[in-house]
Design a protein around this motif. Structure first.
Motif, PDB file in Angstrom:
ATOM      1  N   GLY A   1       1.186  -1.734  -0.228  1.00  0.00           N
ATOM      2  CA  GLY A   1       0.341   0.352  -0.271  1.00  0.00           C
ATOM      3  C   GLY A   1       1.063   1.224  -0.248  1.00  0.00           C
ATOM      4  N   VAL A   2       0.015   2.133  -0.687  1.00  0.00           N
ATOM      5  CA  VAL A   2       1.122   3.169  -0.378  1.00  0.00           C
ATOM      6  C   VAL A   2       0.037   4.545   0.005  1.00  0.00           C
ATOM      7  CG1 VAL A   2       1.586   5.287  -1.439  1.00  0.00           C
ATOM      8  CG2 VAL A   2       1.542   3.332  -2.678  1.00  0.00           C
ATOM      9  N   SER A   3       0.856   5.910   0.778  1.00  0.00           N
ATOM     10  CA  SER A   3      -0.306   6.258   1.899  1.00  0.00           C
ATOM     11  C   SER A   3       0.506   7.758   2.093  1.00  0.00           C
ATOM     12  CB  SER A   3      -0.626   5.947   3.315  1.00  0.00           C
ATOM     13  OG  SER A   3       0.247   5.329   4.213  1.00  0.00           O
ATOM     14  N   VAL A   4      -0.200   9.031   2.192  1.00  0.00           N
ATOM     15  CA  VAL A   4       0.748  10.163   2.242  1.00  0.00           C
ATOM     16  C   VAL A   4       1.663  10.224   4.123  1.00  0.00           C
ATOM     17  CG1 VAL A   4      -1.147  11.741   2.807  1.00  0.00           C
ATOM     18  CG2 VAL A   4       1.269  12.497   2.422  1.00  0.00           C
ATOM     19  N   LEU A   5       2.535  11.083   4.008  1.00  0.00           N
ATOM     20  CA  LEU A   5       2.864  10.723   5.241  1.00  0.00           C
ATOM     21  C   LEU A   5       2.511  12.058   6.281  1.00  0.00           C
ATOM     22  CD1 LEU A   5       6.287   9.334   5.190  1.00  0.00           C
ATOM     23  CD2 LEU A   5       4.543   8.470   6.258  1.00  0.00           C
ATOM     24  N   SER A   6       1.986  12.085   7.096  1.00  0.00           N
ATOM     25  CA  SER A   6       1.260  13.461   8.062  1.00  0.00           C
ATOM     26  C   SER A   6       3.234  13.885   8.639  1.00  0.00           C
ATOM     27  CB  SER A   6       0.766  13.340   9.497  1.00  0.00           C
ATOM     28  OG  SER A   6       1.722  12.029  10.286  1.00  0.00           O
ATOM     29  N   PRO A   7       3.278  15.082   9.002  1.00  0.00           N
ATOM     30  CA  PRO A   7       4.360  15.744   9.042  1.00  0.00           C
ATOM     31  C   PRO A   7       5.244  14.760  10.835  1.00  0.00           C
ATOM     32  CG  PRO A   7       2.743  17.344   9.064  1.00  0.00           C
ATOM     33  CD  PRO A   7       1.968  16.071   8.997  1.00  0.00           C
TER      34      PRO A   7
ATOM     35  N   HIS B   1      18.622  13.842  14.900  1.00  0.00           N
ATOM     36  CA  HIS B   1      18.831  13.916  13.671  1.00  0.00           C
ATOM     37  C   HIS B   1      17.608  14.316  12.585  1.00  0.00           C
ATOM     38  CE1 HIS B   1      22.713  12.004  10.701  1.00  0.00           C
ATOM     39  NE2 HIS B   1      22.021  13.866  10.085  1.00  0.00           N
ATOM     40  N   ALA B   2      16.448  14.021  12.721  1.00  0.00           N
ATOM     41  CA  ALA B   2      15.732  13.524  11.311  1.00  0.00           C
ATOM     42  C   ALA B   2      14.919  15.247  11.720  1.00  0.00           C
ATOM     43  CB  ALA B   2      14.754  13.051  11.435  1.00  0.00           C
ATOM     44  N   ASP B   3      15.076  16.160  12.830  1.00  0.00           N
ATOM     45  CA  ASP B   3      15.123  17.167  13.185  1.00  0.00           C
ATOM     46  C   ASP B   3      15.653  18.312  12.700  1.00  0.00           C
ATOM     47  OD1 ASP B   3      12.390  16.182  14.612  1.00  0.00           O
ATOM     48  OD2 ASP B   3      13.120  15.954  16.031  1.00  0.00           O
ATOM     49  N   GLU B   4      16.908  18.013  13.031  1.00  0.00           N
ATOM     50  CA  GLU B   4      17.513  18.297  12.237  1.00  0.00           C
ATOM     51  C   GLU B   4      17.587  18.973  10.654  1.00  0.00           C
ATOM     52  OE1 GLU B   4      22.982  19.147  11.966  1.00  0.00           O
ATOM     53  OE2 GLU B   4      21.566  17.374  13.474  1.00  0.00           O
ATOM     54  N   LEU B   5      17.907  17.613   9.899  1.00  0.00           N
ATOM     55  CA  LEU B   5      17.778  18.272   8.379  1.00  0.00           C
ATOM     56  C   LEU B   5      16.647  18.297   8.213  1.00  0.00           C
ATOM     57  CD1 LEU B   5      18.870  14.211   7.744  1.00  0.00           C
ATOM     58  CD2 LEU B   5      20.009  16.159   7.341  1.00  0.00           C
ATOM     59  N   LEU B   6      14.951  18.406   8.736  1.00  0.00           N
ATOM     60  CA  LEU B   6      13.830  18.897   8.724  1.00  0.00           C
ATOM     61  C   LEU B   6      14.128  19.896   8.785  1.00  0.00           C
ATOM     62  CD1 LEU B   6      11.986  16.396   9.544  1.00  0.00           C
ATOM     63  CD2 LEU B   6      11.845  16.718   7.284  1.00  0.00           C
ATOM     64  N   ALA B   7      14.864  20.586   9.404  1.00  0.00           N
ATOM     65  CA  ALA B   7      14.582  21.996   9.716  1.00  0.00           C
ATOM     66  C   ALA B   7      15.632  22.718   8.688  1.00  0.00           C
ATOM     67  CB  ALA B   7      14.902  22.408  11.609  1.00  0.00           C
ATOM     68  N   LYS B   8      16.454  21.713   8.082  1.00  0.00           N
ATOM     69  CA  LYS B   8      17.796  22.224   7.486  1.00  0.00           C
ATOM     70  C   LYS B   8      16.940  22.476   5.642  1.00  0.00           C
ATOM     71  CE  LYS B   8      22.748  22.886   6.576  1.00  0.00           C
ATOM     72  NZ  LYS B   8      23.887  22.609   7.041  1.00  0.00           N
ATOM     73  N   TYR B   9      16.908  21.072   5.898  1.00  0.00           N
ATOM     74  CA  TYR B   9      16.144  21.098   4.087  1.00  0.00           C
ATOM     75  C   TYR B   9      14.735  20.678   4.179  1.00  0.00           C
ATOM     76  CZ  TYR B   9      21.064  20.491   3.997  1.00  0.00           C
ATOM     77  OH  TYR B   9      22.663  19.914   4.527  1.00  0.00           O
ATOM     78  N   GLY B  10      14.115  20.561   4.573  1.00  0.00           N
ATOM     79  CA  GLY B  10      12.806  19.949   4.483  1.00  0.00           C
ATOM     80  C   GLY B  10      11.811  21.234   4.396  1.00  0.00           C
ATOM     81  N   LYS B  11      10.699  21.235   3.631  1.00  0.00           N
ATOM     82  CA  LYS B  11       9.631  22.048   3.182  1.00  0.00           C
ATOM     83  C   LYS B  11       8.801  21.794   3.980  1.00  0.00           C
ATOM     84  CE  LYS B  11      11.671  22.032  -1.433  1.00  0.00           C
ATOM     85  NZ  LYS B  11      11.447  21.685  -3.018  1.00  0.00           N
ATOM     86  N   ARG B  12       8.439  20.592   5.426  1.00  0.00           N
ATOM     87  CA  ARG B  12       7.203  20.744   5.388  1.00  0.00           C
ATOM     88  C   ARG B  12       7.538  19.724   6.690  1.00  0.00           C
ATOM     89  NH1 ARG B  12       2.539  17.956   1.753  1.00  0.00           N
ATOM     90  NH2 ARG B  12       2.621  19.581   0.030  1.00  0.00           N
ATOM     91  N   GLY B  13       6.800  20.096   8.214  1.00  0.00           N
ATOM     92  CA  GLY B  13       7.236  18.942   9.472  1.00  0.00           C
ATOM     93  C   GLY B  13       7.959  20.312  10.397  1.00  0.00           C
TER      94      GLY B  13
END
Length: 564
Positions: free
Chosen positions: A523-529, A552-564
């Motif tokens: 299955g495929v589903s869109v991820l929430s933040p 580490h995930a928070d760091e990457l999302l803060a630096k490069y992410g467009k959502r989250g």
């Protein structure tokens, strides 16, 4: 843009429907979850060959369908649809492909059945798929010229060249036909002139045979006709008890009766009418009988004329109208053939002028292509270095088709052969892109090309599979950066195992495998933040709940992410 994808009974997928948006769409998931199945289903939808092995176990049929929106710049797409009487609805079309266990399938675009070749041709306007499931325009040499011309801003110039080339080709065909017909021209003219003279001398009239056949029948059976007419005249007006005599007596009697009983006036008038009608008919019959005479010479003339008309019809048409039409056509052809020498000289002059114009245009286009090829090769090589291929040399080869008796040999788009070549490693010669072994390398080459051509490329949706093969660290960050940049003006689908690429997503989808009732489904589903944060952590450390991975995930999302 691919708005909605529906997959039924394809491999491990039971029933899946997912909506997509523009921008960078990232698909991630555990190894074996079925990410490659999604890409395979897209490849199937885009026209790739498939056999019954892709059908889910226990099912009779697999199907993949998509809702695709078309933008105002989809000129080639709209022309393709119009040529086949396929009409978009609200600027959208539905593509559907099925495959049965017996190997047979069906393909529809807007409920109009099409062939697999049609499907491949159509979807090539809309989608490029890069990876192990080859659907990429990059490997088609004929597309290399289009990429270079788009980069050089030569599309209008080459379109005008193509118009001239086609015009010249048509005129050359006319010249060849004219020269070939010249050898038979005199014989043809003699034949046509003979036909025109023969028809003119005979001077047939429309419907003449029909009238002559009636006359011949009358003259041929004259005795019977005369007997019948004489018998009829006797019954009508010659005998004492003739029809006309009886009507005359009846008329007189009814006039007398009506003078006594006025109610008979109407009946008396009707008998008057009968009498006058009979009297008029008798007069015509008497005139026909008095004029009736046998003329054997006229019978002979009629039969001779019918024979002459029969010969004409046998040669030139089924009736007089067809014979007369043949004469008009023959006279027109005689006129055309008589003017052929003059026309040929005019055509020769036009061909010479077009050839000179074409060579001049081809030379100018070649110069611009050669200059643009150097720049395009350099820019793509630079980007490839940033994408983990520091030793790659990308070259755009522009070579002449050669020289002919009239100068440059030209094709529909100029005098050049354009081909993309690459050397992926030091010391290796430049070679065709199709000889790149790695799907990841080929995907990165396309990513580099699409980055350079992003503003002018007409294909709106790109699918990248295996683009992260053998890379990591700074290279992965660079790949994510370039994907994100193209995603600003294109719809991008990217299957990746790297968190540094996934964090760039505009829309992040998770591919998961589940089991129920002894059956496994993808299955495929869109991820929430929150779900996205956990998925990035899993990709980083294999642990979606560990504090270090989440940080580490928070760091990457803060630096490069467009959502989250």
């Amino acid at each position: 843009m691919l708005e909605e994808l529906t997959i039924r009974n394809y491999a491990l997928i039971d029933n899946l429907s997912v909506s997509f948006e523009n921008g960078l769409n990232i698909l991630t998931g555990e190894t074996g979850a079925g990410k490659s199945i999604i890409v395979g289903a897209l490849s199937f939808l885009f026209g790739a060959k498939a056999d019954a092995d892709v059908i889910r176990t226990g099912a009779e049929e697999a199907s993949v369908s998509a809702v695709v929106s078309l933008d105002s710049g989809s000129g080639d797409v709209l022309r393709w649809l119009e040529d086949r009487d396929i009409v978009p609805e609200d600027s959208r079309i539905i593509i559907r492909r099925t495959l049965k266990t017996n190997g047979r399938g069906s393909i529809f675009i807007q409920n109009i059945p099409v062939t697999r070749n049609d499907l491949s041709e159509f979807t090539a306007f809309l989608f490029d798929l890069h990876g192990q499931h080859s659907h990429q325009s990059l490997l088609r040499k004929e597309s290399h010229r289009k990429y270079l011309d788009r980069f050089a801003g030569l599309e209008d110039e080459t379109a005008e060249f193509n118009r001239i080339f086609l015009d010249l080709t048509e005129k050359r065909k006319l010249m060849e036909s004219s020269l070939a017909s010249e050898r038979d021209r005199d014989a043809r003219l003699e034949l046509l002139r003979y036909a025109v003279d023969e028809i003119a001398q005979a001077a047939p009239k429309s419907g003449e045979s029909r009238d002559l056949e009636t006359e011949a029948s009358r003259l041929g059976d004259f005795e019977k006709l005369a007997s019948h007419i004489t018998s009829g005249a006797s019954a009508f007006f010659d005998d004492e008890t003739s029809i006309l005599g009886l009507l005359r007596r009846l008329r007189n009697s009814m006039e007398s009766a009506a003078s006594i009983d006025g109610s008979l006036q109407n009946l008396s008038r009707r008998i008057d009418d009968l009498y006058y009608e009979a009297e008029d008919t008798a007069e015509q019959l008497r005139a026909y009988r008095d004029d009736l005479s046998y003329d054997p010479q006229r019978l002979e003339e009629v039969e001779e004329r019918l024979t002459a008309l029969y010969r004409l019809k046998k040669k030139y048409g089924e009736d007089e109208d067809a014979v007369l039409a043949y004469r008009i056509s023959a006279e027109s052809e005689i006129d055309s053939l008589s003017r052929s020498e003059e026309d040929r000289e005019k055509l020769k002059t036009e061909i010479s002028a077009l050839e000179r114009d074409m060579v001049l245009r081809a030379s100018a286009i070649s110069s611009k292509r050669t200059a643009a090829a150097v720049k395009l090769g350099s820019e793509i090589s630079t980007i490839l270095g940033n994408l983990g291929m520091p030793n790659a040399r990308f070259s755009v080869s522009v070579s002449s088709k050669g020289q002919g008796p009239n100068g440059l040999i030209c094709g529909p788009w100029g005098a050049d052969e354009v081909e993309f070549l690459i050397s992926a490693n030091p010391g290796e010669p430049l070679k065709e892109l199709s000889r790149i072994a790695s799907g990841g390398e080929l995907s990165r080459v396309m990513l580099a090309i699409k980055t350079v051509l992003a503003g002018s490329d007409t294909i709106g949706t790109l699918v990248f599979d295996e683009i992260d093969t053998g890379i990591g660290g700074e290279v992965a960050l660079a790949v994510g950066k370039y994907l994100s940049e193209i995603g600003r003006i294109k719809q991008i689908f990217c299957v990746t195992h790297l968190a540094s690429i996934a964090v760039r997503a505009d829309n992040h989808f998770i591919v998961e495998k589940t089991s129920s009732g002894g059956r496994t489904s993808t299955g495929v589903s869109v991820l929430s933040p929150a779900g996205r944060r956990q998925e990035i952590a899993r990709m980083l450390a294999g642990d979606s709940a560990g504090s270090a991975a989440l940080a580490h995930a928070d760091e990457l999302l803060a630096k490069y992410g467009k959502r989250g």
